[in-house]
Design an enzyme around this catalytic site. Structure first.
Site, PDB file in Angstrom:
ATOM      1  N   VAL A 153    -106.878 -20.250   4.193  1.00 28.45           N
ATOM      2  CA  VAL A 153    -107.564 -21.139   3.248  1.00 28.45           C
ATOM      3  C   VAL A 153    -106.600 -22.027   2.481  1.00 28.45           C
ATOM      4  CG1 VAL A 153    -109.541 -19.659   2.954  1.00 28.45           C
ATOM      5  CG2 VAL A 153    -107.528 -19.294   1.533  1.00 28.45           C
ATOM      6  N   LYS A 204    -100.434 -17.397  12.573  1.00 33.95           N
ATOM      7  CA  LYS A 204    -100.481 -17.813  11.170  1.00 33.95           C
ATOM      8  C   LYS A 204     -99.210 -18.576  10.793  1.00 33.95           C
ATOM      9  CE  LYS A 204    -100.956 -18.412   6.973  1.00 33.95           C
ATOM     10  NZ  LYS A 204    -101.828 -18.388   5.844  1.00 33.95           N
ATOM     11  N   ASN A 208     -98.634 -23.086   9.848  1.00 40.73           N
ATOM     12  CA  ASN A 208     -97.934 -23.716   8.733  1.00 40.73           C
ATOM     13  C   ASN A 208     -96.645 -24.406   9.177  1.00 40.73           C
ATOM     14  OD1 ASN A 208     -99.882 -23.174   6.892  1.00 40.73           O
ATOM     15  ND2 ASN A 208     -98.942 -21.317   6.093  1.00 40.73           N
ATOM     16  N   HIS A 242    -103.828 -44.494  17.179  1.00 37.57           N
ATOM     17  CA  HIS A 242    -103.783 -43.932  18.534  1.00 37.57           C
ATOM     18  C   HIS A 242    -104.605 -42.637  18.530  1.00 37.57           C
ATOM     19  CE1 HIS A 242    -102.264 -41.796  22.013  1.00 37.57           C
ATOM     20  NE2 HIS A 242    -101.650 -42.901  22.427  1.00 37.57           N
ATOM     21  N   CYS A 258     -96.753 -21.330   1.010  1.00 39.61           N
ATOM     22  CA  CYS A 258     -97.019 -21.108   2.429  1.00 39.61           C
ATOM     23  C   CYS A 258     -96.096 -21.930   3.310  1.00 39.61           C
ATOM     24  CB  CYS A 258     -98.463 -21.471   2.720  1.00 39.61           C
ATOM     25  SG  CYS A 258     -99.583 -20.698   1.561  1.00 39.61           S
ATOM     26  N   LYS A 315     -98.991 -29.877  -5.353  1.00 40.19           N
ATOM     27  CA  LYS A 315     -99.858 -30.849  -4.693  1.00 40.19           C
ATOM     28  C   LYS A 315    -100.930 -31.327  -5.676  1.00 40.19           C
ATOM     29  CE  LYS A 315    -103.060 -27.805  -2.268  1.00 40.19           C
ATOM     30  NZ  LYS A 315    -103.619 -27.576  -0.940  1.00 40.19           N
TER      31      LYS A 315
HETATM   32  N1  SAJ Z   1     -97.471 -32.420   2.123  1.00 38.84           N
HETATM   33  C1  SAJ Z   1     -96.742 -33.570   2.411  1.00 38.84           C
HETATM   34  N2  SAJ Z   1     -97.218 -34.422   3.373  1.00 38.84           N
HETATM   35  C2  SAJ Z   1     -98.378 -34.170   4.055  1.00 38.84           C
HETATM   36  C3  SAJ Z   1     -99.117 -33.014   3.751  1.00 38.84           C
HETATM   37  C4  SAJ Z   1     -98.641 -32.144   2.766  1.00 38.84           C
HETATM   38  O1  SAJ Z   1     -95.685 -33.833   1.825  1.00 38.84           O
HETATM   39  O2  SAJ Z   1     -98.730 -34.997   4.906  1.00 38.84           O
HETATM   40  C5  SAJ Z   1     -96.974 -31.467   1.115  1.00 38.84           C
HETATM   41  C6  SAJ Z   1     -97.871 -31.300  -0.094  1.00 38.84           C
HETATM   42  O3  SAJ Z   1     -97.588 -32.271  -1.057  1.00 38.84           O
HETATM   43  C7  SAJ Z   1     -97.526 -29.895  -0.553  1.00 38.84           C
HETATM   44  C8  SAJ Z   1     -97.187 -29.169   0.752  1.00 38.84           C
HETATM   45  O4  SAJ Z   1     -96.966 -30.187   1.705  1.00 38.84           O
HETATM   46  O5  SAJ Z   1     -96.365 -29.891  -1.365  1.00 38.84           O
HETATM   47  C9  SAJ Z   1     -98.232 -28.212   1.280  1.00 38.84           C
HETATM   48  O6  SAJ Z   1     -99.544 -28.627   0.989  1.00 38.84           O
HETATM   49  P1  SAJ Z   1    -100.783 -28.484   1.976  1.00 38.84           P
HETATM   50  O7  SAJ Z   1    -101.950 -29.022   1.268  1.00 38.84           O
HETATM   51  O8  SAJ Z   1    -100.486 -29.070   3.289  1.00 38.84           O
HETATM   52  O9  SAJ Z   1    -100.930 -26.915   2.270  1.00 38.84           O
HETATM   53  P2  SAJ Z   1    -101.001 -25.567   1.374  1.00 38.84           P
HETATM   54  O10 SAJ Z   1     -99.617 -25.016   1.263  1.00 38.84           O
HETATM   55  O11 SAJ Z   1    -101.749 -25.777   0.106  1.00 38.84           O
HETATM   56  O12 SAJ Z   1    -101.877 -24.614   2.325  1.00 38.84           O
HETATM   57  C10 SAJ Z   1    -101.425 -24.311   3.643  1.00 38.84           C
HETATM   58  C11 SAJ Z   1    -102.563 -24.588   4.623  1.00 38.84           C
HETATM   59  N3  SAJ Z   1    -102.038 -24.611   5.990  1.00 38.84           N
HETATM   60  C12 SAJ Z   1    -102.306 -25.626   6.843  1.00 38.84           C
HETATM   61  O13 SAJ Z   1    -102.958 -26.590   6.549  1.00 38.84           O
HETATM   62  C13 SAJ Z   1    -101.748 -25.477   8.231  1.00 38.84           C
HETATM   63  C14 SAJ Z   1    -103.644 -23.517   4.478  1.00 38.84           C
HETATM   64  O14 SAJ Z   1    -104.646 -23.673   5.460  1.00 38.84           O
HETATM   65  C15 SAJ Z   1    -103.019 -22.116   4.575  1.00 38.84           C
HETATM   66  O15 SAJ Z   1    -103.989 -21.097   4.426  1.00 38.84           O
HETATM   67  C16 SAJ Z   1    -102.018 -21.990   3.460  1.00 38.84           C
HETATM   68  O16 SAJ Z   1    -101.004 -22.970   3.689  1.00 38.84           O
HETATM   69  C17 SAJ Z   1    -101.459 -20.570   3.502  1.00 38.84           C
HETATM   70  O17 SAJ Z   1    -101.890 -19.740   2.691  1.00 38.84           O
HETATM   71  O18 SAJ Z   1    -100.669 -20.254   4.392  1.00 38.84           O
END
Ligand code: SAJ
Length: 418
Positions: A153, A204, A208, A242, A258, A315
């Site tokens: 999540v 898992k 990530n 694309h 994560c 975030k």
């Molecule tokens: N970020 C970027 N560029 C992007 C996307 C994100 O710089 O294009 C940064 C965000 O600013 C943030 C970090 O990455 O600092 C992570 O944010 P996120 O919203 O991508 O993810 P998390 O850490 O909140 O949650 C993730 C999720 N994993 C995926 O989307 C693959 C979630 O589904 C997992 O359950 C969670 O990790 C977890 O508990 O492992």
């Protein structure tokens, strides 16, 4: 269902998972070593911010469906959702999983299930948990079902995604996987896929890692575009037209508990092979210093000595500060004897935090948009231009309206462009 579930670890995942099982009709006991968390939970209160979770916990607690304790109790199902932090050397700290598993042993009986929810290095169930659980003299997989059922999540949408997301459940044998699937089916509407425990652990971590590697690619692109005088955000937008391309977005780094952590669990297991994974981590970890360098260059050029940071969470639209790269960015800037003021509408306490955006920006020579919280869309550039000493903006998220900012005399600098 009349089963009793004991959830060890009342954090970002343990609390909502407890709520889901309680709502599905189970008798749920949350266990946490932190007495404050337990006392709050027993009053129907929680200490984390997540949409609608407080209301749900209050309601279930009032109905007597949720209780908490500092020690485990006898139950039919034990769910481990404790933290797996990272050590200074980037290896996983397994002490919480070990102690939670040990704490379960005296309460285990034939027919029970033990489920690992925490994200963990591959083979945690097989090599760490099973030897501990076997001290009960019960036969794992026969007397006791054991499986890994990782949460997937995203903070901010936990209650929705716990129900709707697909799940992978990895059992130490088929019987375990099927038993645990039936438990989660009581509230999960997404598909549930069964596999073995170690495959589920690796799935898992790779989910990530996939995101981390893609973000690293975007951050590398940002650096390249700056060098070549191209706008990375335009490249991303057009390349993503694309049908099979999905470039991610650059930023001041990757935070959260994560994505910034999980890839290291793979590197730890196979350092000689995990080259791309390792480089992605290093690339994303380089971003706070990279943005700090931009900041110091701009300040040097204008002769200013104060910077205002908008947003310190990892975030947008959350109060979650875990592993926030903005904290590191601030540290880098502070090392240059530059005064830093911070404004974040979601965060209650933070060093040098000012309650009003324009007060925070007073006499500042640069505003850095570090997190794209919704509230920052309404920034009044005219008001901002009047309180600042020099009119400089660094936008790390391509969030501000650059034309508007420039119309009020701002020197607008975009990460990934110039
Ligand atoms: N970020 C970027 N560029 C992007 C996307 C994100 O710089 O294009 C940064 C965000 O600013 C943030 C970090 O990455 O600092 C992570 O944010 P996120 O919203 O991508 O993810 P998390 O850490 O909140 O949650 C993730 C999720 N994993 C995926 O989307 C693959 C979630 O589904 C997992 O359950 C969670 O990790 C977890 O508990 O492992």
């Amino acid at each position: 269902m009349n089963k009793k579930i004991c959830i060890l670890g009342l954090g970002y995942i343990g609390i909502p998972t407890a709520a889901m099982f309680a709502k599905a009709g189970f008798d749920v006991i949350g266990v946490d070593v932190n007495k404050e968390v337990v006392d709050a939970f027993n009053k129907g209160e929680i200490i984390i911010e997540e949409p609608n979770l407080d209301i749900l916990i209050k309601q279930l607690s009032n109905e007597g469906k949720l209780k908490a304790s500092t020690v485990p109790v006898e139950a039919d199902v034990f769910i481990v959702s404790v933290p797996t932090p990272i050590n200074k050397d980037k290896t996983a700290d397994m002490t919480y999983i070990e102690s939670a598993t040990n704490a379960i042993v005296p309460f285990l009986k034939k027919g029970d299930a033990v489920i690992l929810e925490s994200t963990s290095p591959p083979q945690t169930v097989e090599k760490i948990m099973l030897p501990i659980l076997s001290k009960s003299n019960l036969v794992m997989g026969e007397d006791v079902y054991v499986a890994h059922s990782p949460e997937r999540v995203i903070p901010g949408r936990i209650l929705i995604e716990l129900v709707e997301n697909n799940r992978i459940i990895g059992g130490i044998n088929q019987k375990s996987a099927e038993y645990v699937r039936d438990l989660y089916k009581t509230f999960v509407k997404g598909e549930i896929y069964l596999t073995d425990a170690t495959t589920a652990e690796m799935c898992k971590l790779m989910e990530n890692t996939f995101r981390d590697v893609n973000i690293a690619l975007a951050n590398e692109l940002a650096k390249i575009c700056e060098k070549m005088g191209i706008n990375a955000w335009d490249v991303i937008q057009f390349a993503n037209k694309h049908p099979r391309v999905n470039l991610h977005q650059p930023g001041p780094g990757v935070g959260g508990h994560c994505i910034a952590v999980d890839p290291w669990f793979i590197v730890e297991k196979t350092p000689e092979l995990a080259n791309i994974i390792n480089l992605a981590r290093v690339t994303n970890d380089s971003m706070p210093a990279y943005v700090a360098e931009k900041v110091t260059t701009i300040l040097k050029a204008c002769g200013g000595n104060k910077v205002t940071i908008l947003g310190v969470t990892y975030k947008p639209d959350t109060d979650d500060m875990r592993e926030s790269p903005v904290v590191e960015l601030i540290e880098h800037i502070s090392h240059h004897n530059i005064a830093v003021s911070v404004y974040d509408p979601h965060v209650k306490h933070f060093e040098n935090k000012v309650e009003d955006l324009y007060e925070a920006a007073a006499d500042s020579s640069l505003v850095v948009l570090a997190v794209n919280h919704k509230q920052f869309a309404d920034v009044d550039f005219e008001k901002l231009s009047k309180v600042m000493k020099h009119k400089n903006i660094v936008d790390t998220r391509n969030f501000f309206d650059s034309k508007k900012a420039e119309s009020f005399g701002f020197n607008y600098s975009l990460l990934g462009k110039n």
